[in-house]
Design a protein around this motif. Structure first.
Motif, mmCIF file in Angstrom:
data_model
loop_
_atom_site.group_PDB
_atom_site.id
_atom_site.type_symbol
_atom_site.label_atom_id
_atom_site.label_comp_id
_atom_site.label_asym_id
_atom_site.label_seq_id
_atom_site.Cartn_x
_atom_site.Cartn_y
_atom_site.Cartn_z
ATOM 1 N N ALA A 163 0.831 -1.199 0.000
ATOM 2 C CA ALA A 163 0.000 0.000 0.000
ATOM 3 C C ALA A 163 0.864 1.247 0.000
ATOM 4 N N PHE A 164 0.305 2.303 -0.553
ATOM 5 C CA PHE A 164 0.944 3.616 -0.619
ATOM 6 C C PHE A 164 0.072 4.585 0.169
ATOM 7 N N LEU A 165 0.645 5.179 1.201
ATOM 8 C CA LEU A 165 -0.074 6.138 2.042
ATOM 9 C C LEU A 165 0.251 7.532 1.528
ATOM 10 N N LEU A 166 -0.695 8.107 0.782
ATOM 11 C CA LEU A 166 -0.514 9.396 0.117
ATOM 12 C C LEU A 166 -1.049 10.530 0.982
ATOM 13 N N CYS A 167 -0.284 11.606 1.089
ATOM 14 C CA CYS A 167 -0.716 12.805 1.798
ATOM 15 C C CYS A 167 -0.990 13.881 0.750
ATOM 16 N N SER A 168 -2.267 14.226 0.553
ATOM 17 C CA SER A 168 -2.649 15.103 -0.556
ATOM 18 C C SER A 168 -3.816 16.014 -0.158
ATOM 19 N N PRO A 169 -3.555 17.331 -0.001
ATOM 20 C CA PRO A 169 -2.289 18.051 -0.049
ATOM 21 C C PRO A 169 -1.321 17.561 1.028
ATOM 22 N N HIS A 170 -0.043 17.830 0.787
ATOM 23 C CA HIS A 170 0.984 17.244 1.636
ATOM 24 C C HIS A 170 1.245 18.069 2.892
ATOM 25 N N ASN A 171 1.241 17.383 4.015
ATOM 26 C CA ASN A 171 1.596 17.938 5.312
ATOM 27 C C ASN A 171 2.905 17.266 5.744
ATOM 28 N N PRO A 172 4.010 18.002 5.928
ATOM 29 C CA PRO A 172 4.076 19.436 6.212
ATOM 30 C C PRO A 172 4.543 20.350 5.090
ATOM 31 N N VAL A 173 4.913 19.821 3.904
ATOM 32 C CA VAL A 173 5.583 20.699 2.933
ATOM 33 C C VAL A 173 4.612 21.540 2.121
ATOM 34 N N GLY A 174 3.302 21.255 2.227
ATOM 35 C CA GLY A 174 2.309 22.115 1.621
ATOM 36 C C GLY A 174 2.100 21.957 0.123
ATOM 37 N N ARG A 175 2.574 20.854 -0.452
ATOM 38 C CA ARG A 175 2.353 20.666 -1.887
ATOM 39 C C ARG A 175 0.894 20.286 -2.175
ATOM 40 N N VAL A 176 0.360 20.894 -3.244
ATOM 41 C CA VAL A 176 -0.889 20.438 -3.851
ATOM 42 C C VAL A 176 -0.465 19.754 -5.142
ATOM 43 N N TRP A 177 -0.599 18.461 -5.180
ATOM 44 C CA TRP A 177 -0.059 17.692 -6.302
ATOM 45 C C TRP A 177 -0.788 18.024 -7.598
ATOM 46 N N THR A 178 -0.024 18.153 -8.663
ATOM 47 C CA THR A 178 -0.600 18.448 -9.973
ATOM 48 C C THR A 178 -1.241 17.192 -10.560
ATOM 49 N N GLU A 179 -2.070 17.390 -11.570
ATOM 50 C CA GLU A 179 -2.686 16.235 -12.235
ATOM 51 C C GLU A 179 -1.610 15.319 -12.810
ATOM 52 N N GLU A 180 -0.557 15.901 -13.382
ATOM 53 C CA GLU A 180 0.527 15.088 -13.957
ATOM 54 C C GLU A 180 1.190 14.236 -12.886
ATOM 55 N N GLU A 181 1.446 14.828 -11.733
ATOM 56 C CA GLU A 181 2.077 14.070 -10.640
ATOM 57 C C GLU A 181 1.155 12.967 -10.131
ATOM 58 N N LEU A 182 -0.112 13.298 -9.957
ATOM 59 C CA LEU A 182 -1.077 12.304 -9.483
ATOM 60 C C LEU A 182 -1.208 11.146 -10.474
ATOM 61 N N ARG A 183 -1.246 11.474 -11.750
ATOM 62 C CA ARG A 183 -1.392 10.415 -12.762
ATOM 63 C C ARG A 183 -0.191 9.479 -12.776
ATOM 64 N N GLU A 184 0.996 10.033 -12.589
ATOM 65 C CA GLU A 184 2.179 9.175 -12.577
ATOM 66 C C GLU A 184 2.206 8.295 -11.328
#
Length: 390
Positions: A163-184
């Motif tokens: 399993a992959f535990l995804l943090c989206s948006p990411h805490n603590p670095v504050g990234r909002v993942w782009t569609e390109e990143e999410l798709r990959e």
């Protein structure tokens, strides 16, 4: 938006953030800018609904009815253009509790579970507490911006990850993942048959110009591989009311998760959490839009002052959450000295970056969801302490 400037005395309310200052930081006069709740009152519609419910005076077992489900369905549709079925919803007191349940229901002891570090502290615990193994895919930092090391991620998944535990948006670095990143990320998880557990509790709290995309909306295949964890608790400052939900379109996974929730007694929300969730999602949209403007101004203020008045601090420009990730490397302190410096010398209660993994050793996390008066006081204290180092 003036109500976001009102300073409310939260002491003696059993507030973790305010009433634990002595035990956490060793002083009662620390400006607390750590644990992730806000110093803002919830929307008036929420408070009115809670008062009305309290006036009834009977707090028996409470059903999560279709009205509550519809409030969630409508919110998700309007904010994310995602059409979900009410049958896909499961409920629990909180996202962390839900993650514990999902790990137990859908993985086995000894399984490898991937996280992207530095990351929200409970991610480590929900894996290790159930005898699963942490696999790290450290985020890449370049020019004070974080991205994903996809080559490393694929190597880790290829080696055997359940399993992959995804943090989206990411805490603590504050990234909002782009569609390109999410798709990959989704492509790799589908390629190696890795379950995606997507913690999207901060989804509503994004800055202008950013768009949160729920992982499960990318494709039917991705949806069937993804379990999404959401809550109004961060959005509307309702954490103490313990209300969250899980979206699972795949019936087999949902049934397994529901069985685990029921087995552990975590399949309900309390009466007030139920009431607050519905009121927030039905009537809180303008309040949220106003809040996001306030947070945008606060983010700009902190960056302008900390980077403009000293060359020793560098703030990652968060795209989401009300948390700022501050690089303190140039202060020349080790991680223990840095913690002491901020919390005791400066008198500002921040979260040590080391809590989020070794990649955060020289960082501190700052919560900016407070009235401007509190924010200014904290920033003034930090800058004064830094200047005194020179």
């Amino acid at each position: 938006m003036n109500h976001f400037e009102n300073v409310h005395d939260r002491t003696n309310t059993r507030s973790v953030k305010w009433d634990m200052r002595q035990s956490v930081f060793g002083a009662d006069d620390v400006v607390p800018m750590w644990v992730a709740d806000m110093d803002f009152q919830a929307p008036q519609a929420v408070n009115d609904a809670l008062i009305k419910r309290a006036e009834h005076g009977i707090y028996g077992y409470t059903v999560i009815d279709q009205d509550v489900r519809d409030a969630i369905i409508n919110w998700i549709s309007k904010r994310y253009n995602w059409t979900i079925d009410g049958e896909w919803l499961s409920f629990s007191p909180g996202v962390v509790a839900s993650l514990h349940m999902a790990i137990q229901a859908l993985t086995d002891p000894g399984d490898n579970i991937l996280i992207q570090t530095p990351v929200y502290t409970p991610f480590y615990n929900v894996i290790e507490a159930h005898d699963r193994t942490i696999v790290k895919n450290p985020l890449k930092r370049q020019n004070n911006h974080y991205g994903i090391d996809f080559a490393d991620m694929e190597e880790k998944l290829k080696s055997g990850v359940k399993a992959f535990l995804l943090c989206s948006p990411h805490n603590p670095v504050g990234r909002v993942w782009t569609e390109e990143e999410l798709r990959e990320m989704a492509r790799l998880c589908l390629k190696y048959d890795v379950l995606i557990l997507s913690d999207e509790i901060h989804a509503d709290l994004i800055y202008p110009g950013e768009t949160h995309i729920p992982m499960a909306t990318l494709s039917d295949d991705t949806a069937s591989q993804t379990i999404t964890f959401m809550s109004p608790s961060k959005t509307f400052n309702l954490a103490g009311l313990q209300a969250s939900y899980i979206i699972t379109s795949d019936k087999e996974k949902r049934d397994m998760l529901d069985q685990q929730l029921e087995k552990d007694g975590h399949h309900m929300m309390n009466t007030m959490g139920n009431t607050a969730l519905e009121a927030a999602y039905r009537h809180g949209e303008q309040w949220l839009d106003d809040l996001r403007n306030v947070l945008d101004n606060h983010r700009a203020y902190v960056i302008r002052r900390l980077e403009g008045e000293t060359d020793k601090l560098h703030v990652t420009r968060s795209e989401g959450t009300y948390l700022l990730w501050i690089d303190c490397t140039a202060l020349g302190l080790d991680r223990d000295e840095l913690k002491t410096f901020m919390n005791q010398t400066a008198g500002v209660g921040l979260n040590p970056g080391a809590n989020y993994g070794e990649e955060g050793d020289m960082f501190m996390r700052m919560n900016i969801a407070c009235p401007h008066e509190t924010l200014q006081k904290g920033v003034d204290r930090i800058l004064k302490a830094v200047h005194n180092l020179d």
